[in-house]
Design a protein around this motif. Structure first.
Motif, PDB file in Angstrom:
ATOM      1  N   TYR A 138      13.468  17.166  13.800  1.00 41.47           N
ATOM      2  CA  TYR A 138      13.496  17.111  15.266  1.00 41.47           C
ATOM      3  C   TYR A 138      14.931  17.267  15.813  1.00 41.47           C
ATOM      4  N   ILE A 139      15.056  17.152  17.142  1.00 41.97           N
ATOM      5  CA  ILE A 139      16.343  17.416  17.814  1.00 41.97           C
ATOM      6  C   ILE A 139      16.971  16.091  18.238  1.00 41.97           C
ATOM      7  N   ASP A 140      18.208  15.854  17.808  1.00 39.38           N
ATOM      8  CA  ASP A 140      18.901  14.610  18.201  1.00 39.38           C
ATOM      9  C   ASP A 140      19.611  14.776  19.545  1.00 39.38           C
ATOM     10  N   VAL A 141      20.233  15.945  19.732  1.00 37.57           N
ATOM     11  CA  VAL A 141      20.938  16.198  20.998  1.00 37.57           C
ATOM     12  C   VAL A 141      20.539  17.582  21.491  1.00 37.57           C
ATOM     13  N   TYR A 142      20.101  17.636  22.747  1.00 37.28           N
ATOM     14  CA  TYR A 142      19.782  18.930  23.347  1.00 37.28           C
ATOM     15  C   TYR A 142      20.706  19.129  24.551  1.00 37.28           C
ATOM     16  N   PHE A 143      21.484  20.238  24.540  1.00 40.74           N
ATOM     17  CA  PHE A 143      22.383  20.573  25.648  1.00 40.74           C
ATOM     18  C   PHE A 143      21.693  21.685  26.432  1.00 40.74           C
ATOM     19  N   ASP A 144      21.170  21.329  27.610  1.00 43.51           N
ATOM     20  CA  ASP A 144      20.331  22.282  28.348  1.00 43.51           C
ATOM     21  C   ASP A 144      21.081  23.020  29.446  1.00 43.51           C
ATOM     22  N   ASN A 145      21.060  24.326  29.332  1.00 39.09           N
ATOM     23  CA  ASN A 145      21.637  25.181  30.380  1.00 39.09           C
ATOM     24  C   ASN A 145      20.578  25.950  31.143  1.00 39.09           C
ATOM     25  N   VAL A 146      19.318  25.904  30.654  1.00 36.28           N
ATOM     26  CA  VAL A 146      18.345  26.852  31.196  1.00 36.28           C
ATOM     27  C   VAL A 146      17.088  26.246  31.810  1.00 36.28           C
ATOM     28  N   GLY A 147      16.695  25.041  31.401  1.00 36.40           N
ATOM     29  CA  GLY A 147      15.464  24.438  31.930  1.00 36.40           C
ATOM     30  C   GLY A 147      14.228  25.221  31.535  1.00 36.40           C
ATOM     31  N   GLY A 148      13.157  25.130  32.342  1.00 38.87           N
ATOM     32  CA  GLY A 148      11.942  25.923  32.153  1.00 38.87           C
ATOM     33  C   GLY A 148      11.265  25.699  30.803  1.00 38.87           C
ATOM     34  N   GLU A 149      10.749  26.792  30.252  1.00 38.33           N
ATOM     35  CA  GLU A 149       9.944  26.725  29.013  1.00 38.33           C
ATOM     36  C   GLU A 149      10.761  26.255  27.820  1.00 38.33           C
ATOM     37  N   ILE A 150      12.056  26.597  27.824  1.00 36.89           N
ATOM     38  CA  ILE A 150      12.890  26.223  26.663  1.00 36.89           C
ATOM     39  C   ILE A 150      13.119  24.712  26.658  1.00 36.89           C
ATOM     40  N   LEU A 151      13.389  24.149  27.829  1.00 35.66           N
ATOM     41  CA  LEU A 151      13.511  22.685  27.929  1.00 35.66           C
ATOM     42  C   LEU A 151      12.206  22.024  27.479  1.00 35.66           C
ATOM     43  N   ASP A 152      11.092  22.583  27.917  1.00 34.97           N
ATOM     44  CA  ASP A 152       9.791  22.017  27.571  1.00 34.97           C
ATOM     45  C   ASP A 152       9.583  22.028  26.053  1.00 34.97           C
ATOM     46  N   ALA A 153       9.931  23.157  25.420  1.00 34.52           N
ATOM     47  CA  ALA A 153       9.763  23.276  23.966  1.00 34.52           C
ATOM     48  C   ALA A 153      10.674  22.284  23.243  1.00 34.52           C
ATOM     49  N   CYS A 154      11.863  22.048  23.784  1.00 36.23           N
ATOM     50  CA  CYS A 154      12.794  21.108  23.136  1.00 36.23           C
ATOM     51  C   CYS A 154      12.322  19.670  23.325  1.00 36.23           C
ATOM     52  N   LEU A 155      11.698  19.386  24.465  1.00 33.06           N
ATOM     53  CA  LEU A 155      11.134  18.037  24.652  1.00 33.06           C
ATOM     54  C   LEU A 155      10.062  17.775  23.594  1.00 33.06           C
ATOM     55  N   ALA A 156       9.307  18.830  23.273  1.00 36.00           N
ATOM     56  CA  ALA A 156       8.258  18.675  22.260  1.00 36.00           C
ATOM     57  C   ALA A 156       8.855  18.414  20.878  1.00 36.00           C
ATOM     58  N   ARG A 157      10.109  18.819  20.663  1.00 33.59           N
ATOM     59  CA  ARG A 157      10.769  18.649  19.356  1.00 33.59           C
ATOM     60  C   ARG A 157      11.793  17.505  19.375  1.00 33.59           C
ATOM     61  N   ALA A 158      11.792  16.686  20.402  1.00 37.50           N
ATOM     62  CA  ALA A 158      12.814  15.631  20.522  1.00 37.50           C
ATOM     63  C   ALA A 158      12.631  14.551  19.463  1.00 37.50           C
ATOM     64  N   ALA A 159      13.735  14.134  18.860  1.00 34.89           N
ATOM     65  CA  ALA A 159      13.701  13.037  17.890  1.00 34.89           C
ATOM     66  C   ALA A 159      13.692  11.702  18.636  1.00 34.89           C
ATOM     67  N   ARG A 160      13.320  10.669  17.961  1.00 32.94           N
ATOM     68  CA  ARG A 160      13.365   9.319  18.531  1.00 32.94           C
ATOM     69  C   ARG A 160      14.824   9.016  18.920  1.00 32.94           C
ATOM     70  N   ASP A 161      15.036   8.464  20.102  1.00 32.23           N
ATOM     71  CA  ASP A 161      16.357   8.093  20.632  1.00 32.23           C
ATOM     72  C   ASP A 161      17.286   9.298  20.838  1.00 32.23           C
ATOM     73  N   SER A 162      16.721  10.464  21.039  1.00 26.44           N
ATOM     74  CA  SER A 162      17.564  11.657  21.269  1.00 26.44           C
ATOM     75  C   SER A 162      18.184  11.609  22.659  1.00 26.44           C
ATOM     76  N   ARG A 163      19.230  12.441  22.817  1.00 22.80           N
ATOM     77  CA  ARG A 163      19.928  12.532  24.107  1.00 22.80           C
ATOM     78  C   ARG A 163      19.788  13.959  24.637  1.00 22.80           C
ATOM     79  N   PHE A 164      19.313  14.076  25.867  1.00 20.97           N
ATOM     80  CA  PHE A 164      19.174  15.378  26.513  1.00 20.97           C
ATOM     81  C   PHE A 164      20.248  15.495  27.594  1.00 20.97           C
TER      82      PHE A 164
END
Ligand SMILES: NC(=O)c1ccc[n+]([C@@H]2O[C@H](COP(=O)([O-])OP(=O)(O)OC[C@H]3O[C@@H](n4cnc5c(N)ncnc54)[C@H](OP(=O)(O)O)[C@@H]3O)[C@@H](O)[C@H]2O)c1
Length: 354
Positions: A223-249
């Motif tokens: 899963y993803i520990d840190v997600y640095f979002d520049n784009v939002g939309g579908e890509i943010l949604d897909a990363c939320l689905a892959r978020a690790a426990r206690d991750s930081r967005f």
């Protein structure tokens, strides 16, 4: 001989919602002043920064800065040279020939007060043009987003969207410096190859490929520990689905939604609860008091070769800015997009070169 007039780009008509270069903006000619007030500085702009945020400045709604008004010169930051100063300006601080960063707007010249002008104090081994990318708002945004929100720990999986753009390419490289395993998301094979082979990302996902979601899943088995979002939309949604426990967005931007009339939020939002995600937005100005410390680290990494600069310079003068801005939203750039308003060969004789 000094010119008596100059070109400026004026905001003419609200985009609904897409920018149409010759409709949204007009190129106008203005007269250069024959004299300055005591507290004024005349700046000649050489390079204009084009920023994704510019679209939001054209919308009349509550934001982090006031919108640009119809009829105003379009807002923008430039690197330029001082051509004249008023009699009350302390010439130990600002003098003819100094290179400065300023909010001089989309114009060849601007008359500014001291508060709007920052003289460049270029660190050893860096170039003044770096103040438009690595050492400017771009680098500082990536730096503070990760420093204050991302808190990358060695070995963690970091995903960056808009990864081949100005902010994203800095964020991914800084996350590597912090010891992260970094995956970039960008549009097209060429940009993905650039991220891995030139910037040292561990992997890249081409979101224009029909299999991008599967690629993202396979590259984030823990899963993803840190997600640095520049784009939002579908890509943010897909990363939320892959978020690790206690991750930081790190919510830096949402460019995929900037040119839509009704921006869409993510559907996987409930993962914020089940995975205890910290999701936090920020504006780089929040950290203005810490810029000097941030610049020190960024300059050190640049000189050490740990951070690579990449500029995409559009030539042809200020009138190219409207079309270049549209091209930014279409992904025409790799790295920092700048418009060359005046080439360096036009600098005042005897002044230091960029
Ligand atoms: N919070 C802050 O203080 C702050 C400060 C500066 C910037 N920002 C944000 O940082 C982000 C990047 O800004 P920037 O000025 O550095 O621009 P940039 O990343 O250099 O350029 C924008 C890039 O966005 C990508 N893009 C465009 N439409 C997209 C879409 N629908 N889906 C996915 N990617 C898309 C394009 O690359 P592809 O070819 O990969 O699509 C394009 O190259 C923006 O969201 C901006 O608002 C925030």
């Amino acid at each position: 001989m000094s010119p008596t007039s100059y070109k400026q780009v004026v905001y003419a008509e609200r985009p609904e919602p897409t920018i149409i270069p010759n409709k949204t903006f007009n190129v106008k000619t203005a007269s250069l002043p024959t004299s300055l007030k005591p507290n004024e500085i005349l700046v000649r702009a050489h390079y204009l920064s084009l920023d994704a945020a510019m679209r939001s400045w054209l919308t009349a709604k509550r934001s982090y800065v006031a919108p640009v008004e119809i009829g105003d010169v379009m807002r923008g930051s430039t690197i330029g040279q001082i051509h004249a100063v008023g009699t009350a300006i302390d010439t130990n601080k600002f003098k003819k020939g100094d290179w400065v960063v300023s909010m001089s707007g989309w114009a060849e010249y601007a008359v500014l007060t001291e508060k709007l002008v920052e003289r460049l104090d270029v660190p050893e081994g860096c170039s003044p043009l770096d103040f438009m990318s690595v050492l400017g708002i771009t680098g500082l945004t990536a730096y503070f987003g990760l420093e204050e929100i991302g808190h990358v720990k060695p070995g963690e999986t970091v995903v960056v969207s808009g990864a081949a753009g100005a902010t994203g390419s800095m964020a991914g490289q800084i996350a590597k410096i912090k010891g992260g395993r970094v995956i970039g998301i960008a549009g097209g094979k060429e940009k993905c190859d650039f991220l891995v082979s030139e910037l040292g990302f561990d992997a890249a996902v081409d979101y224009k490929s029909p299999t991008w979601r599967q690629q993202l899943r396979e590259l984030t088995p823990k899963y993803i520990d840190v997600y640095f979002d520049n784009v939002g939309g579908e890509i943010l949604d897909a990363c939320l689905a892959r978020a690790a426990r206690d991750s930081r967005f790190v919510m830096c931007g949402g460019i995929s939604q900037y040119n839509t009339a009704t921006p869409k939020g993510p559907t996987n939002i409930l993962n914020v609860i089940s995975q205890r995600i910290t999701i936090k937005g920020f504006i780089v100005f929040d950290f203005a008091k810490k810029y000097n410390a941030g610049r020190k680290d960024l300059a050190k990494w640049l000189v050490e070769g740990k951070l690579k600069r990449k500029e995409h310079i559009v030539k042809g003068g200020i009138e190219q800015a409207p079309a270049a801005l549209v091209d930014l939203y279409a992904g025409g750039n790799t790295g920092k997009m700048l418009v060359e308003i005046a080439p360096m060969s036009d600098a005042l004789p005897g002044s230091s070169k960029l």
